[in-house]
Design an enzyme around this catalytic site. Structure first.
Site, PDB file in Angstrom:
ATOM      1  N   LYS A 138      -2.318  -1.556  -3.745  1.00  0.00           N
ATOM      2  CA  LYS A 138      -3.184  -0.373  -3.677  1.00  0.00           C
ATOM      3  C   LYS A 138      -2.360   0.885  -3.797  1.00  0.00           C
ATOM      4  O   LYS A 138      -1.331   0.971  -3.125  1.00  0.00           O
ATOM      5  CB  LYS A 138      -3.908  -0.411  -2.323  1.00  0.00           C
ATOM      6  CG  LYS A 138      -4.802   0.755  -2.032  1.00  0.00           C
ATOM      7  CD  LYS A 138      -5.338   0.643  -0.625  1.00  0.00           C
ATOM      8  CE  LYS A 138      -6.083   1.918  -0.317  1.00  0.00           C
ATOM      9  NZ  LYS A 138      -6.195   2.159   1.063  1.00  0.00           N
ATOM     10  N   LYS A 145       0.841  -1.191   0.000  1.00  0.00           N
ATOM     11  CA  LYS A 145       0.000   0.000   0.000  1.00  0.00           C
ATOM     12  C   LYS A 145       0.874   1.238   0.000  1.00  0.00           C
ATOM     13  O   LYS A 145       1.709   1.424   0.893  1.00  0.00           O
ATOM     14  CB  LYS A 145      -0.905  -0.024   1.234  1.00  0.00           C
ATOM     15  CG  LYS A 145      -1.748   1.225   1.404  1.00  0.00           C
ATOM     16  CD  LYS A 145      -2.738   1.057   2.544  1.00  0.00           C
ATOM     17  CE  LYS A 145      -3.511   2.326   2.796  1.00  0.00           C
ATOM     18  NZ  LYS A 145      -4.482   2.161   3.891  1.00  0.00           N
TER      19      LYS A 145
HETATM   20  C1  PBG Z   1      -7.162   3.015   5.639  1.00  0.00           C
HETATM   21  C2  PBG Z   1      -7.665   2.971   4.238  1.00  0.00           C
HETATM   22  C3  PBG Z   1      -7.597   3.983   3.284  1.00  0.00           C
HETATM   23  C4  PBG Z   1      -8.196   3.490   2.130  1.00  0.00           C
HETATM   24  C5  PBG Z   1      -8.621   2.203   2.400  1.00  0.00           C
HETATM   25  N1  PBG Z   1      -8.261   1.888   3.713  1.00  0.00           N
HETATM   26  C6  PBG Z   1      -7.133   5.388   3.391  1.00  0.00           C
HETATM   27  C7  PBG Z   1      -5.734   5.723   3.696  1.00  0.00           C
HETATM   28  O1  PBG Z   1      -4.852   4.891   3.756  1.00  0.00           O
HETATM   29  O2  PBG Z   1      -5.535   6.917   3.892  1.00  0.00           O
HETATM   30  C8  PBG Z   1      -8.330   4.241   0.837  1.00  0.00           C
HETATM   31  C9  PBG Z   1      -9.284   3.692  -0.139  1.00  0.00           C
HETATM   32  C10 PBG Z   1      -9.668   4.619  -1.236  1.00  0.00           C
HETATM   33  O3  PBG Z   1      -9.045   5.683  -1.468  1.00  0.00           O
HETATM   34  O4  PBG Z   1     -10.613   4.275  -1.923  1.00  0.00           O
HETATM   35  N2  PBG Z   1      -8.100   2.584   6.553  1.00  0.00           N
END
Ligand code: PBG
Length: 337
Positions: A261, A207
């Site tokens: 991601k 991520k």
């Molecule tokens: C963290 C989380 C995020 C997203 C999914 N889980 C946000 C982040 O890391 O700031 C982002 C998903 C999206 O942008 O659609 N709980």
């Protein structure tokens, strides 16, 4: 001597357009397919009754109260989607994200409602703290050493507690997204110790610290109140092989599925992880910014939403994603009919 590699034969003997003439032949030679069963729908849950609060930056999506889940899960079933992932928007936030580990918490209420309304629909939960903490970071903030940052090891304990709480409330799978080192192992051990050794973990293993999460942070009200997430989420400019190290660690700690991601700007990473770990189910998270950009351009008539969305999802599958978390899940399933 004959060329042993027919693909290097040259024009005019070889005409690649021949296979593109007939629509049925084009379909015959397709290798990548989009199937609704591979789509996972993200849902944002807030407290209350009869609540459906549109998220302005994500047209078509809303924060909904648990009672609205019955209708959503009905759609999910009817369209043959793979499942849903729940994000909680708690009424009260504090420094340690108490709502996320409470058996009266918003996600726990949602799980109860979901399992009552549609017990067969796969319900996953996002396991993280940014939606639940008043500072908006993904764990416990510590300045013991004079360095203000998320305390990795203290957060592990909290993540394990949150995952167990979700399991007890009925989650079918947990998806930790906090990018803490050791989070999969901590959660796996806690789940196993309480009889949940059958419950799978989908790790947000790879991520990145991405600007594409912007609209989500409005949706989940999880914008960090200071600083950013670059001390825990990955640097987009890092060596792509770091993705392998992240994935390797999570698998060794007991992850059942991996995720990359965001998706579209990181197709190279998806391909690297897919090639390095054949046989491991790999998810792509087609994140909020990827969705909102297309929506905005389509609203202006600059782009054909349906064509662009389906082409993007196809690209993610082609790059190696077994499944896709996407805000288009319902729409794409309808388009594919
Ligand atoms: C963290 C989380 C995020 C997203 C999914 N889980 C946000 C982040 O890391 O700031 C982002 C998903 C999206 O942008 O659609 N709980």
């Amino acid at each position: 001597m004959a060329d042993p590699h027919p693909s290097s034969a040259s024009f005019p003997a070889t005409r690649l357009r021949r296979l593109r003439q007939h629509p049925a032949i084009r379909r015959l030679v397709q290798e990548t397919h989009l199937v609704p069963a591979n789509f996972i729908l993200p849902l944002f849950i807030r407290g209350g009754h009869n609540v459906r609060l549109p998220i302005s930056s994500m047209p078509g999506h809303a924060q909904i109260s648990p009672d609205q889940l019955a209708a959503e899960l009905d759609d999910v079933q009817r369209l043959g989607l793979g499942g849903v992932i729940l994000f909680g928007v708690p009424a009260v936030k504090d420094a340690v994200g108490s709502d996320s580990t409470s058996d009266r918490g918003i996600v726990q209420q949602a799980l109860a409602a979901a399992k009552k309304a549609a017990p067969d629909v796969l319900v996953m939960t996002d396991v993280c703290f940014c939606e639940y903490t008043d500072h908006g970071h993904c764990g416990l903030i510590n300045d013991k050493t004079g360095r203000v940052d998320v305390d990795n090891d203290a957060t592990l304990e909290m993540l394990a507690a949150q995952a167990l709480s979700h399991a007890l409330a009925g989650a079918d799978m947990v998806a930790p997204s906090g990018m803490m080192d050791g989070m999969i192992g901590a959660i796996r051990r806690r789940l196993d110790a309480h009889g949940f050794n059958h419950l799978p973990i989908m790790s947000y293993a790879v991520k990145y610290a991405s600007a594409f999460y912007g609209p989500f942070r409005e949706a989940a009200e999880s914008t960090p109140q200071f600083g950013d997430r670059r001390s825990y989420q990955m640097d987009p400019a890092a060596d792509p092989h770091q993705a392998i190290r992240e994935a390797e660690l999570d698998l060794a700690e007991g992850a059942d599925m991996l995720m990359v991601k965001p998706a579209l700007p990181y197709l190279d990473i998806l391909r690297i992880v897919r090639d390095h770990f054949p046989g491991v189910p790999l998810a792509a998270y087609n994140v909020s910014g990827e969705y909102s950009m297309v929506k905005a351009a389509a609203e202006r008539g600059w782009i054909d939403e349906r064509a662009v969305a389906l082409e993007s999802l196809l690209a993610m599958r082609r790059a190696g994603a077994s499944m896709i978390l996407t805000y288009w899940a319902k729409q794409a399933a309808q388009w594919l009919r």
